[in-house]
Scaffold this motif. Structure first.
Motif, PDB file in Angstrom:
ATOM      1  N   THR A   2      28.063  39.452  51.390  1.00 15.24           N
ATOM      2  CA  THR A   2      27.581  40.616  50.299  1.00 15.24           C
ATOM      3  C   THR A   2      27.757  39.905  49.496  1.00 15.24           C
ATOM      4  O   THR A   2      28.696  39.169  48.863  1.00 15.24           O
ATOM      5  N   ASP A   3      27.186  40.726  48.252  1.00 11.88           N
ATOM      6  CA  ASP A   3      27.556  40.845  46.186  1.00 11.88           C
ATOM      7  C   ASP A   3      27.759  41.607  45.906  1.00 11.88           C
ATOM      8  O   ASP A   3      26.868  43.210  45.863  1.00 11.88           O
ATOM      9  N   SER A   4      28.703  42.024  45.456  1.00  8.58           N
ATOM     10  CA  SER A   4      30.015  42.611  44.805  1.00  8.58           C
ATOM     11  C   SER A   4      30.245  43.454  43.636  1.00  8.58           C
ATOM     12  O   SER A   4      29.967  41.925  43.268  1.00  8.58           O
ATOM     13  N   TYR A   5      30.515  44.045  43.372  1.00  9.65           N
ATOM     14  CA  TYR A   5      31.049  43.810  41.827  1.00  9.65           C
ATOM     15  C   TYR A   5      32.018  42.926  41.485  1.00  9.65           C
ATOM     16  O   TYR A   5      31.609  42.925  40.444  1.00  9.65           O
ATOM     17  N   ARG A   6      32.679  43.718  42.118  1.00  3.72           N
ATOM     18  CA  ARG A   6      33.996  42.078  41.902  1.00  3.72           C
ATOM     19  C   ARG A   6      32.964  41.188  41.675  1.00  3.72           C
ATOM     20  O   ARG A   6      33.070  40.188  40.958  1.00  3.72           O
ATOM     21  N   HIS A   7      32.084  40.011  42.527  1.00  3.95           N
ATOM     22  CA  HIS A   7      31.884  39.149  42.261  1.00  3.95           C
ATOM     23  C   HIS A   7      30.529  38.849  40.874  1.00  3.95           C
ATOM     24  O   HIS A   7      30.963  38.008  40.190  1.00  3.95           O
ATOM     25  N   LYS A   8      30.512  40.200  41.121  1.00  4.15           N
ATOM     26  CA  LYS A   8      29.151  40.066  39.976  1.00  4.15           C
ATOM     27  C   LYS A   8      30.189  40.635  38.610  1.00  4.15           C
ATOM     28  O   LYS A   8      30.266  39.566  37.352  1.00  4.15           O
ATOM     29  N   GLY A   9      31.520  40.674  38.417  1.00  2.00           N
ATOM     30  CA  GLY A   9      31.639  40.454  37.323  1.00  2.00           C
ATOM     31  C   GLY A   9      32.884  39.008  37.227  1.00  2.00           C
ATOM     32  O   GLY A   9      32.856  38.923  36.124  1.00  2.00           O
ATOM     33  N   LEU A  10      33.198  38.103  38.775  1.00  2.00           N
ATOM     34  CA  LEU A  10      33.546  37.252  37.673  1.00  2.00           C
ATOM     35  C   LEU A  10      32.492  36.588  37.370  1.00  2.00           C
ATOM     36  O   LEU A  10      32.599  35.505  37.356  1.00  2.00           O
ATOM     37  N   ARG A  11      31.213  36.674  38.287  1.00  2.00           N
ATOM     38  CA  ARG A  11      29.800  35.934  37.527  1.00  2.00           C
ATOM     39  C   ARG A  11      29.657  36.150  35.513  1.00  2.00           C
ATOM     40  O   ARG A  11      29.615  35.283  35.136  1.00  2.00           O
ATOM     41  N   LYS A  12      30.207  37.134  35.688  1.00  2.00           N
ATOM     42  CA  LYS A  12      29.958  37.252  34.378  1.00  2.00           C
ATOM     43  C   LYS A  12      31.188  36.320  33.208  1.00  2.00           C
ATOM     44  O   LYS A  12      30.482  36.266  32.320  1.00  2.00           O
ATOM     45  N   LYS A  13      32.248  36.027  33.719  1.00  2.00           N
ATOM     46  CA  LYS A  13      33.268  35.441  33.520  1.00  2.00           C
ATOM     47  C   LYS A  13      32.728  34.029  32.922  1.00  2.00           C
ATOM     48  O   LYS A  13      33.240  33.506  31.826  1.00  2.00           O
ATOM     49  N   LEU A  14      32.472  33.757  34.101  1.00  2.00           N
ATOM     50  CA  LEU A  14      31.510  32.239  34.436  1.00  2.00           C
ATOM     51  C   LEU A  14      30.599  32.014  33.312  1.00  2.00           C
ATOM     52  O   LEU A  14      30.357  31.504  32.526  1.00  2.00           O
ATOM     53  N   VAL A  15      29.810  33.111  32.657  1.00  2.00           N
ATOM     54  CA  VAL A  15      28.227  32.544  32.132  1.00  2.00           C
ATOM     55  C   VAL A  15      29.426  33.028  30.829  1.00  2.00           C
ATOM     56  O   VAL A  15      29.529  32.386  29.629  1.00  2.00           O
TER      57      VAL A  15
END
Ligand code: SAH
Length: 218
Positions: A2-15
């Motif tokens: 799954t692609d959770s809010y947590r994953h999305k948050g980590l992706r934002k940080k990567l960006v």
């Protein structure tokens, strides 16, 4: 997976991190912010999928570091509908980045395990427009040439002439080249049929660009 809010948050940080490292192309940053990199990795690395590092994938290969993906993609200056050939499909992550930038993507892999894995990824991410081939990328993909852009995601010890010959006039080849582990990122632009201009962009490390398929090394 799954692609959770947590994953999305980590992706934002990567960006954010990639921005701080000098990646300024907002379309590339947006696409990296959209693609679930953890889907491309072994479950064991899920927690670390949004760190800016390379990870092992099948057959002793690696998924490139996000900075390297962003850097190479930036050098390509992709425009919608361009025909792009990637050599070294690996996990399929880089090909997915190119597809979300609206390129028409052809990608070649010499490891059968990774070819099969990436085909499944393109299906599950609903990216059927990416055409994957189990082939020796050293020869390019002559039946679909010429390409507007060619990207090599493995470290080469030379610039294969077959790839230069498969560029359109104005076409661009991005390839890391060097005779030891440190490869210089090169961008080669085809100005006329037989005139090429080369630019260099720093040192990177990659798994090796090898000749032949995995079961018939030549
Ligand atoms: N772009 C990949 C990174 C893959 S690492 C990703 O996003 O995950 C480089 C890949 O190049 C490896 O999978 C390796 O098997 C492949 N490779 C090396 N030499 C090749 C060749 N001659 N033809 C096709 N693929 C090759």
């Amino acid at each position: 997976m799954t692609d959770s809010y947590r994953h999305k948050g980590l992706r934002k940080k990567l960006v954010q991190h990639l921005k701080e490292k000098g990646i300024s192309n907002s379309e590339i940053l947006e696409v990296i912010g959209l693609i679930p990199r953890h889907f491309f990795l072994d479950k064991a690395f899920e927690e670390r999928a949004y760190e800016d590092i390379a990870f092992p994938i099948l057959s002793g290969q690696t998924i490139s570091q996000p900075f390297t993906v962003a850097f190479q993609t930036n050098l390509l200056e992709i425009k919608p509908k361009e025909k792009v050939l990637e050599i070294g499909t690996g996990s399929g992550y880089q090909a997915s980045v190119l597809a979300l930038l609206k390129a028409r993507v052809f990608t070649i892999e010499r490891q059968k395990s990774l070819f099969d894995f990436s085909q499944k990824m393109f299906k599950s991410l609903n990216l059927p427009q990416i055409r994957g081939y189990y082939k020796d990328g050293y020869k390019g993909l002559p039946s679909f040439a010429p390409f507007d852009k060619i990207l090599v995601t493995a470290g080469s010890d030379n610039i294969p002439d077959a790839l230069l010959q498969q560029l359109t006039i104005g076409g661009v080849l991005v390839i890391p080249v060097g005779d030891n582990e440190d490869k210089t990122m090169l961008r080669i632009t085809r100005k006329t049929t037989d005139e090429f201009v080369q630019e260099s962009f720093g040192i990177f490390r990659f798994v090796p660009f090898l000749k032949g398929l995995n079961d018939e090394i030549i």
